[in-house]
Design a protein around this motif. Structure first.
Motif, PDB file in Angstrom:
ATOM      1  N   ILE A  54     -11.661  -2.075   7.778  1.00  0.00           N
ATOM      2  CA  ILE A  54     -11.287  -1.224   6.702  1.00  0.00           C
ATOM      3  C   ILE A  54     -12.354  -0.510   6.129  1.00  0.00           C
ATOM      4  O   ILE A  54     -12.327   0.709   5.648  1.00  0.00           O
ATOM      5  CB  ILE A  54     -10.572  -2.312   5.702  1.00  0.00           C
ATOM      6  CG1 ILE A  54      -9.442  -2.973   6.164  1.00  0.00           C
ATOM      7  CG2 ILE A  54     -10.275  -1.467   4.271  1.00  0.00           C
ATOM      8  CD1 ILE A  54      -8.757  -3.727   5.553  1.00  0.00           C
ATOM      9  N   CYS A  94      -6.836  -0.169  -1.615  1.00  0.00           N
ATOM     10  CA  CYS A  94      -5.724  -1.023  -1.982  1.00  0.00           C
ATOM     11  C   CYS A  94      -5.271  -2.093  -0.710  1.00  0.00           C
ATOM     12  O   CYS A  94      -5.150  -3.098  -1.153  1.00  0.00           O
ATOM     13  CB  CYS A  94      -4.422  -0.098  -2.347  1.00  0.00           C
ATOM     14  SG  CYS A  94      -2.995  -1.243  -2.666  1.00  0.00           S
ATOM     15  N   ALA A  95      -5.360  -1.648   0.170  1.00  0.00           N
ATOM     16  CA  ALA A  95      -5.034  -2.438   1.560  1.00  0.00           C
ATOM     17  C   ALA A  95      -6.077  -3.477   1.632  1.00  0.00           C
ATOM     18  O   ALA A  95      -5.705  -4.575   1.917  1.00  0.00           O
ATOM     19  CB  ALA A  95      -4.968  -1.440   2.710  1.00  0.00           C
ATOM     20  N   ALA A  96      -7.333  -3.234   1.533  1.00  0.00           N
ATOM     21  CA  ALA A  96      -8.399  -4.077   1.669  1.00  0.00           C
ATOM     22  C   ALA A  96      -8.089  -5.394   0.558  1.00  0.00           C
ATOM     23  O   ALA A  96      -8.344  -6.583   1.002  1.00  0.00           O
ATOM     24  CB  ALA A  96      -9.891  -3.444   1.344  1.00  0.00           C
ATOM     25  N   TRP A 100      -8.145  13.176   0.332  1.00  0.00           N
ATOM     26  CA  TRP A 100      -9.286  12.247   0.654  1.00  0.00           C
ATOM     27  C   TRP A 100      -9.076  11.281  -0.303  1.00  0.00           C
ATOM     28  O   TRP A 100      -9.419   9.908  -0.149  1.00  0.00           O
ATOM     29  CB  TRP A 100     -10.592  13.028   0.828  1.00  0.00           C
ATOM     30  CG  TRP A 100     -10.633  13.872   1.992  1.00  0.00           C
ATOM     31  CD1 TRP A 100     -10.616  15.240   2.040  1.00  0.00           C
ATOM     32  CD2 TRP A 100     -10.395  13.288   3.299  1.00  0.00           C
ATOM     33  NE1 TRP A 100     -10.515  15.578   3.350  1.00  0.00           N
ATOM     34  CE2 TRP A 100     -10.400  14.777   4.129  1.00  0.00           C
ATOM     35  CE3 TRP A 100     -10.135  12.179   4.071  1.00  0.00           C
ATOM     36  CZ2 TRP A 100     -10.346  14.588   5.421  1.00  0.00           C
ATOM     37  CZ3 TRP A 100      -9.910  12.148   5.502  1.00  0.00           C
ATOM     38  CH2 TRP A 100     -10.026  13.597   6.258  1.00  0.00           C
ATOM     39  N   SER A 103       0.771  -1.088  -0.054  1.00  0.00           N
ATOM     40  CA  SER A 103       0.294   0.027  -0.166  1.00  0.00           C
ATOM     41  C   SER A 103       0.937   1.288  -0.006  1.00  0.00           C
ATOM     42  O   SER A 103       0.681   2.305  -0.527  1.00  0.00           O
ATOM     43  CB  SER A 103      -0.909  -0.006   1.088  1.00  0.00           C
ATOM     44  OG  SER A 103      -1.756  -1.099   1.235  1.00  0.00           O
ATOM     45  N   VAL A 125      -6.945   2.892   1.064  1.00  0.00           N
ATOM     46  CA  VAL A 125      -7.658   1.835   1.983  1.00  0.00           C
ATOM     47  C   VAL A 125      -8.255   0.816   1.149  1.00  0.00           C
ATOM     48  O   VAL A 125      -8.009  -0.424   1.490  1.00  0.00           O
ATOM     49  CB  VAL A 125      -8.758   2.867   2.905  1.00  0.00           C
ATOM     50  CG1 VAL A 125      -9.852   1.735   3.059  1.00  0.00           C
ATOM     51  CG2 VAL A 125      -8.401   3.598   3.742  1.00  0.00           C
ATOM     52  N   LEU A 155      -6.219   8.871   0.290  1.00  0.00           N
ATOM     53  CA  LEU A 155      -6.669   7.975   1.272  1.00  0.00           C
ATOM     54  C   LEU A 155      -7.519   7.035   1.010  1.00  0.00           C
ATOM     55  O   LEU A 155      -7.206   5.853   1.474  1.00  0.00           O
ATOM     56  CB  LEU A 155      -7.058   8.663   2.344  1.00  0.00           C
ATOM     57  CG  LEU A 155      -5.955   9.676   3.128  1.00  0.00           C
ATOM     58  CD1 LEU A 155      -6.750  10.624   4.218  1.00  0.00           C
ATOM     59  CD2 LEU A 155      -4.837   8.887   3.562  1.00  0.00           C
ATOM     60  N   TYR A 156      -8.584   7.288   0.213  1.00  0.00           N
ATOM     61  CA  TYR A 156      -9.656   6.231  -0.225  1.00  0.00           C
ATOM     62  C   TYR A 156      -8.977   5.181  -1.043  1.00  0.00           C
ATOM     63  O   TYR A 156      -9.152   3.971  -0.881  1.00  0.00           O
ATOM     64  CB  TYR A 156     -10.613   7.111  -0.983  1.00  0.00           C
ATOM     65  CG  TYR A 156     -11.857   6.192  -1.272  1.00  0.00           C
ATOM     66  CD1 TYR A 156     -12.891   5.945  -0.530  1.00  0.00           C
ATOM     67  CD2 TYR A 156     -11.928   5.556  -2.559  1.00  0.00           C
ATOM     68  CE1 TYR A 156     -13.918   5.085  -0.511  1.00  0.00           C
ATOM     69  CE2 TYR A 156     -13.067   4.920  -3.007  1.00  0.00           C
ATOM     70  CZ  TYR A 156     -13.904   4.520  -2.088  1.00  0.00           C
ATOM     71  OH  TYR A 156     -15.101   4.150  -2.303  1.00  0.00           O
ATOM     72  N   ILE A 207     -13.599   8.049   5.394  1.00  0.00           N
ATOM     73  CA  ILE A 207     -12.796   8.767   4.490  1.00  0.00           C
ATOM     74  C   ILE A 207     -13.704   9.690   3.263  1.00  0.00           C
ATOM     75  O   ILE A 207     -13.553  10.573   2.659  1.00  0.00           O
ATOM     76  CB  ILE A 207     -11.498   8.064   3.850  1.00  0.00           C
ATOM     77  CG1 ILE A 207     -10.515   7.561   4.922  1.00  0.00           C
ATOM     78  CG2 ILE A 207     -11.049   8.699   2.785  1.00  0.00           C
ATOM     79  CD1 ILE A 207      -9.750   6.597   4.475  1.00  0.00           C
ATOM     80  N   ILE A 236     -13.357   2.767   7.922  1.00  0.00           N
ATOM     81  CA  ILE A 236     -12.216   3.728   7.575  1.00  0.00           C
ATOM     82  C   ILE A 236     -12.640   4.282   6.368  1.00  0.00           C
ATOM     83  O   ILE A 236     -12.663   5.193   6.238  1.00  0.00           O
ATOM     84  CB  ILE A 236     -10.857   2.968   7.712  1.00  0.00           C
ATOM     85  CG1 ILE A 236     -10.818   2.585   9.102  1.00  0.00           C
ATOM     86  CG2 ILE A 236      -9.903   4.002   7.490  1.00  0.00           C
ATOM     87  CD1 ILE A 236      -9.296   1.856   9.264  1.00  0.00           C
ATOM     88  N   ARG A 237     -13.095   3.439   5.448  1.00  0.00           N
ATOM     89  CA  ARG A 237     -13.332   3.863   3.948  1.00  0.00           C
ATOM     90  C   ARG A 237     -14.499   4.772   4.238  1.00  0.00           C
ATOM     91  O   ARG A 237     -14.444   5.777   3.266  1.00  0.00           O
ATOM     92  CB  ARG A 237     -13.537   2.504   3.113  1.00  0.00           C
ATOM     93  CG  ARG A 237     -13.730   2.943   1.494  1.00  0.00           C
ATOM     94  CD  ARG A 237     -14.546   2.106   0.807  1.00  0.00           C
ATOM     95  NE  ARG A 237     -15.960   2.157   1.037  1.00  0.00           N
ATOM     96  CZ  ARG A 237     -17.258   1.441   0.676  1.00  0.00           C
ATOM     97  NH1 ARG A 237     -16.784   1.007  -0.372  1.00  0.00           N
ATOM     98  NH2 ARG A 237     -18.241   1.631   1.022  1.00  0.00           N
TER      99      ARG A 237
END
Length: 275
Positions: free
Chosen positions: A260, A205-207, A196, A72, A203, A199-200, A267, A263-264
């Protein structure tokens, strides 16, 4: 005529549409989630804790979290750079490159894993170069990270790109005329508008990285305790007919996914509020 009667909806078919929506949601989400809860509930609390904190499960947590975080972070930088180039510059082959960004979406992840393995193996085009320095990529955490970067890069690019397209470059040009350097322009002018979306994309990508299976399954080599991510460990438990422990570990992955998603949502809300 009853004046208190509610006015008819302008758009008809609400009842039918809502019924179809609830049915699809139940089949795709609620029923599988209920089965997860039912199977996990067969374990006592102490057995559940012992299962999700066993040595191999803890090792899979570590592999998943570390590789997802590094991938990420890499995509955070690469994604913004790619989005910037595609939006701010005109050059031959731009449309081709723009289309190739979405290749990881269209390409089956198992196929991507095979292709990346052939490239990063010690005899592959990329792997042979690093092998000269004693660095192995395939069947290591480096290889897993490489796969996660490949499948995650479109999320950051496609999240940032539309926001950059809406941002008038005149502000950046004005800052440059006033003597601001490139990094300062990006930090003071560009980034506040894309933060934003940025960051979106990270997130998402991490998910995707936490739940990726196909490419990682091929490229990891399934080395237990070393390269097995959480989804791979769940598969191993199922293959060994340890159904209840597999559901218990799956519950942890679901909890991570829910966190996640929360958090998404935060954001997304913040981004819409400031736009």
């Amino acid at each position: 005529m009853n004046k208190t009667k509610k006015a008819k909806r302008v758009i008809p078919g609400f009842g039918l549409s809502m019924g179809v929506t609830i049915s699809i949601l139940s089949i795709i989400v609620l029923i599988p989630f209920a089965s997860l809860v039912i199977y996990t509930a067969q374990m006592s609390w102490s057995d559940f804790i012992d299962t999700v904190t066993s040595e191999r499960v803890m090792a899979s947590y570590q592999v998943s979290l570390i590789t997802a975080f590094i991938a990420s972070a890499i995509n955070a930088v690469m994604g913004v750079v790619l989005a910037w180039v595609l939006v701010r510059y005109k050059f031959p082959g731009k449309r081709i490159i723009d289309g190739m960004i979405e290749l990881p979406f269209a390409l089956p992840t198992a196929v991507a894993g095979i292709a990346l393995t052939s490239l990063t193996a010690d005899t592959g085009f990329i792997g042979s170069f690093f092998a000269k320095f004693g660095i192995s990529i395939a069947y290591t955490r480096i290889g897993i990270t490489f796969a996660l970067v490949f499948i995650g890069i479109p999320f950051v690019v496609r999240a940032v790109q539309p926001v950059l397209e809406k941002l008038d470059p005149v502000y950046e040009e004005a800052a440059a005329l006033m003597g601001a350097k490139g990094l300062t322009i990006f930090r003071k002018v560009t980034f506040p508008h894309i933060k934003w979306a940025f960051l979106y994309g990270i997130v998402l990508c991490a998910a995707r990285a936490m739940g990726e299976f196909g490419a990682v399954s091929v490229l990891s080599g399934h080395l237990r305790g070393k390269t097995n991510t959480l989804p791979l460990h769940i598969e191993i438990l199922f293959n060994e007919f340890k159904t209840v422990p597999a559901f218990a570990v799956s519950a942890i992955l679901v909890i991570m996914a829910v966190i996640i998603l929360i958090i998404r949502s935060v954001i997304e809300y913040k981004g819409k509020k400031e736009s």
